[in-house]
Design a protein around this motif. Structure first.
Motif, PDB file in Angstrom:
ATOM      1  N   GLY A 126      -1.725 -38.905  19.976  1.00  0.00           N
ATOM      2  CA  GLY A 126      -1.417 -38.163  18.774  1.00  0.00           C
ATOM      3  C   GLY A 126      -0.003 -37.667  18.665  1.00  0.00           C
ATOM      4  O   GLY A 126       0.351 -37.075  17.651  1.00  0.00           O
ATOM      5  N   ASP A 129       1.913 -38.612  15.609  1.00  0.00           N
ATOM      6  CA  ASP A 129       1.661 -37.869  14.387  1.00  0.00           C
ATOM      7  C   ASP A 129       2.580 -36.662  14.258  1.00  0.00           C
ATOM      8  O   ASP A 129       2.813 -36.163  13.159  1.00  0.00           O
ATOM      9  CB  ASP A 129       0.202 -37.385  14.347  1.00  0.00           C
ATOM     10  CG  ASP A 129      -0.786 -38.542  14.291  1.00  0.00           C
ATOM     11  OD1 ASP A 129      -0.376 -39.638  13.866  1.00  0.00           O
ATOM     12  OD2 ASP A 129      -1.947 -38.352  14.677  1.00  0.00           O
ATOM     13  N   LEU A 130       3.071 -36.195  15.383  1.00  0.00           N
ATOM     14  CA  LEU A 130       3.942 -35.034  15.369  1.00  0.00           C
ATOM     15  C   LEU A 130       5.397 -35.411  15.112  1.00  0.00           C
ATOM     16  O   LEU A 130       6.159 -34.611  14.569  1.00  0.00           O
ATOM     17  CB  LEU A 130       3.847 -34.291  16.708  1.00  0.00           C
ATOM     18  CG  LEU A 130       2.492 -33.657  17.031  1.00  0.00           C
ATOM     19  CD1 LEU A 130       2.494 -33.123  18.451  1.00  0.00           C
ATOM     20  CD2 LEU A 130       2.174 -32.554  16.049  1.00  0.00           C
ATOM     21  N   THR A 145       4.156 -34.536  25.872  1.00  0.00           N
ATOM     22  CA  THR A 145       4.168 -33.251  25.205  1.00  0.00           C
ATOM     23  C   THR A 145       4.079 -32.158  26.265  1.00  0.00           C
ATOM     24  O   THR A 145       3.190 -32.171  27.101  1.00  0.00           O
ATOM     25  CB  THR A 145       2.977 -33.136  24.239  1.00  0.00           C
ATOM     26  OG1 THR A 145       3.039 -34.205  23.293  1.00  0.00           O
ATOM     27  CG2 THR A 145       3.011 -31.815  23.497  1.00  0.00           C
ATOM     28  N   GLY A 193       1.620 -27.374  23.234  1.00  0.00           N
ATOM     29  CA  GLY A 193       1.006 -27.765  21.972  1.00  0.00           C
ATOM     30  C   GLY A 193      -0.104 -26.829  21.594  1.00  0.00           C
ATOM     31  O   GLY A 193      -0.021 -25.633  21.829  1.00  0.00           O
ATOM     32  N   VAL A 252       5.367 -26.799  19.596  1.00  0.00           N
ATOM     33  CA  VAL A 252       5.210 -27.963  20.467  1.00  0.00           C
ATOM     34  C   VAL A 252       6.542 -28.351  21.085  1.00  0.00           C
ATOM     35  O   VAL A 252       7.579 -28.333  20.423  1.00  0.00           O
ATOM     36  CB  VAL A 252       4.638 -29.152  19.661  1.00  0.00           C
ATOM     37  CG1 VAL A 252       4.486 -30.372  20.538  1.00  0.00           C
ATOM     38  CG2 VAL A 252       3.294 -28.769  19.047  1.00  0.00           C
ATOM     39  N   PRO A 282       3.353 -26.552  15.389  1.00  0.00           N
ATOM     40  CA  PRO A 282       2.129 -27.279  15.724  1.00  0.00           C
ATOM     41  C   PRO A 282       1.755 -28.259  14.619  1.00  0.00           C
ATOM     42  O   PRO A 282       2.345 -28.271  13.539  1.00  0.00           O
ATOM     43  CB  PRO A 282       1.084 -26.162  15.836  1.00  0.00           C
ATOM     44  CG  PRO A 282       1.603 -25.080  14.955  1.00  0.00           C
ATOM     45  CD  PRO A 282       3.097 -25.141  15.065  1.00  0.00           C
ATOM     46  N   ARG A 283       0.775 -29.083  14.906  1.00  0.00           N
ATOM     47  CA  ARG A 283       0.337 -30.091  13.935  1.00  0.00           C
ATOM     48  C   ARG A 283      -0.028 -29.444  12.600  1.00  0.00           C
ATOM     49  O   ARG A 283       0.326 -29.937  11.533  1.00  0.00           O
ATOM     50  CB  ARG A 283      -0.834 -30.882  14.508  1.00  0.00           C
ATOM     51  CG  ARG A 283      -1.388 -31.941  13.556  1.00  0.00           C
ATOM     52  CD  ARG A 283      -2.408 -32.832  14.229  1.00  0.00           C
ATOM     53  NE  ARG A 283      -1.782 -33.823  15.086  1.00  0.00           N
ATOM     54  CZ  ARG A 283      -1.730 -33.756  16.412  1.00  0.00           C
ATOM     55  NH1 ARG A 283      -2.240 -32.707  17.044  1.00  0.00           N
ATOM     56  NH2 ARG A 283      -1.154 -34.700  17.118  1.00  0.00           N
ATOM     57  N   HIS A 284      -0.711 -28.330  12.656  1.00  0.00           N
ATOM     58  CA  HIS A 284      -1.075 -27.599  11.446  1.00  0.00           C
ATOM     59  C   HIS A 284      -0.137 -26.397  11.336  1.00  0.00           C
ATOM     60  O   HIS A 284      -0.334 -25.371  11.995  1.00  0.00           O
ATOM     61  CB  HIS A 284      -2.537 -27.160  11.500  1.00  0.00           C
ATOM     62  CG  HIS A 284      -3.491 -28.309  11.684  1.00  0.00           C
ATOM     63  ND1 HIS A 284      -3.680 -29.276  10.715  1.00  0.00           N
ATOM     64  CD2 HIS A 284      -4.275 -28.652  12.740  1.00  0.00           C
ATOM     65  CE1 HIS A 284      -4.565 -30.163  11.155  1.00  0.00           C
ATOM     66  NE2 HIS A 284      -4.930 -29.813  12.374  1.00  0.00           N
TER      67      HIS A 284
END
Length: 363
Positions: free
Chosen positions: A20, A23-24, A49, A52, A57, A74-76
């Motif tokens: 993943g 995606d970041l 990473t 996270g 991150v 972060p992702r969100h």
């Protein structure tokens, strides 16, 4: 292009043991940006990473034979994540000519469009260990090195406090006027706001009101503004494997211009004791008893011209503020918005902090 050769798109190699990570970071977009900033003229590869989850991150980046670290949200993303990272960028740039140990800023991207909504920056990779996770190198073998490590944390805080914030371009950061005066009211209001979380029955924090009164009644009459890290403790430093010295202070997202003595108070409030639950992770227990509070204060005083006669007040404020901050996670956990085990652990930590504060105040 009619009649011509289609342009050749540069490719970037991704080496990521963590699923993943692509995606970041859009590696091609990152590579193009790094080339536009003069950071590299070759391919970019991603490594593992380093951090996270719900926090910001850290991802290793390599170009040629040069290693660096990318930091982004972060992702969100949370509503204030990008603004807090922009603050970090500014602080690291301001510290570049100082003696404060930190990871050197290589390049910053406050533009949200490059990585699909997330601002980010690149910094040098620091070869150090986090003493809150565990001891490494000479510190794991030598009591003298462990003692030096402990004293180095106080020295680094004093070095930061000695920086002229106006001279390094941070004169307009934060609002130092009335900083100490508004602390209790600010955090009392924060605690009251937690009642809006469904499932949270209100704070069970013995002595919190009396501690707020004590802080207001005993507030230092005079203080001098400076750079306040805002979350200064053993988990936010990296130490040299050989000497134990603080190689870098990390996580600058809470930095403001306020009273830097609160950083010393925060360090003392969270310092490992080894006689019960620790505020930080259990890794800090290896440093319990190596130095005492007076050793840390003396080390700070040797590098500071600040008045330390009210240091107890700053320790109590640190306990009070951090206890309320952690209670917020507990309230969210009660509402199902954070892991319950995390909320329970932080609530227990809040109780320890308030007990430490009451030891000082006698309330």
């Amino acid at each position: 292009m009619a009649g011509g050769t289609p342009p050749r798109r540069r490719t970037a190699e991704v080496r990521s043991p963590d699923s993943g990570v692509e995606d970041l970071v859009d590696v091609a977009a990152l590579q193009d940006w790094m080339q536009s900033q003069g950071v590299t003229d070759g391919p970019v590869r991603l490594g593992e990473t380093l951090g996270g989850g719900t926090q910001n991150v850290l991802i290793k980046v390599r170009t040629g034979d040069r290693d660096m670290v990318l930091r982004r949200g972060p992702r969100h993303l949370r509503p204030r994540t990008n603004d807090m990272l922009r603050r970090e960028m500014r602080v690291l740039e301001a510290l570049s000519g100082t003696e404060v140990p930190h990871a050197r800023l290589i390049a910053a991207c406050p533009d949200e469009e490059v990585l699909g909504g997330a601002v980010f920056y690149l910094m040098e990779e620091v070869d150090g260990f986090n003493p809150a996770v565990g001891l490494s190198g000479a510190a794991s073998r030598s009591l003298d090195v462990r003692r030096h490590l402990c004293l180095s944390t106080a020295a680094a805080a004093a070095t930061l406090a000695a920086v002229d914030h106006e001279a390094v371009g941070l004169g307009d950061m934060g609002n130092p006027t009335g900083f100490l005066e508004r602390q209790v009211g600010r955090w009392r209001s924060e605690l009251v706001s937690y009642s809006s979380f469904a499932g949270y029955d209100g704070p069970d924090l013995p002595g919190v009101e009396a501690l707020g009164d004590w802080l207001d009644d005993n507030r230092p009459a005079q203080w001098r503004p400076g750079i306040l890290h805002g979350d200064y403790h053993l988990a936010n430093v990296l130490c040299d494997h050989r000497t134990g010295s603080v190689a870098a202070v990390v996580d600058w997202e809470m930095t403001t211009i306020g009273d830097p003595l609160l950083d010393l108070g925060w360090l003392l409030a969270t310092w490992p004791r080894g006689d019960g639950p620790e505020i930080l992770s259990d890794g800090v227990r290896a440093l319990a008893g190596v130095v005492d509070r007076d050793d840390l204060v003396r080390e700070y005083a040797e590098r500071s011209t600040r008045d330390l006669s009210s240091v107890d007040w700053y320790v109590v404020l640190a306990c009070y503020k951090l206890a309320i901050v952690q209670e917020g996670t507990y309230a969210r956990a009660c509402a199902g918005l954070a892991p319950r085990e995390v909320g329970d652990r932080l609530h227990a930590g809040s109780l320890v902090l308030l007990a430490r504060a009451r030891e000082i105040t006698g309330t």
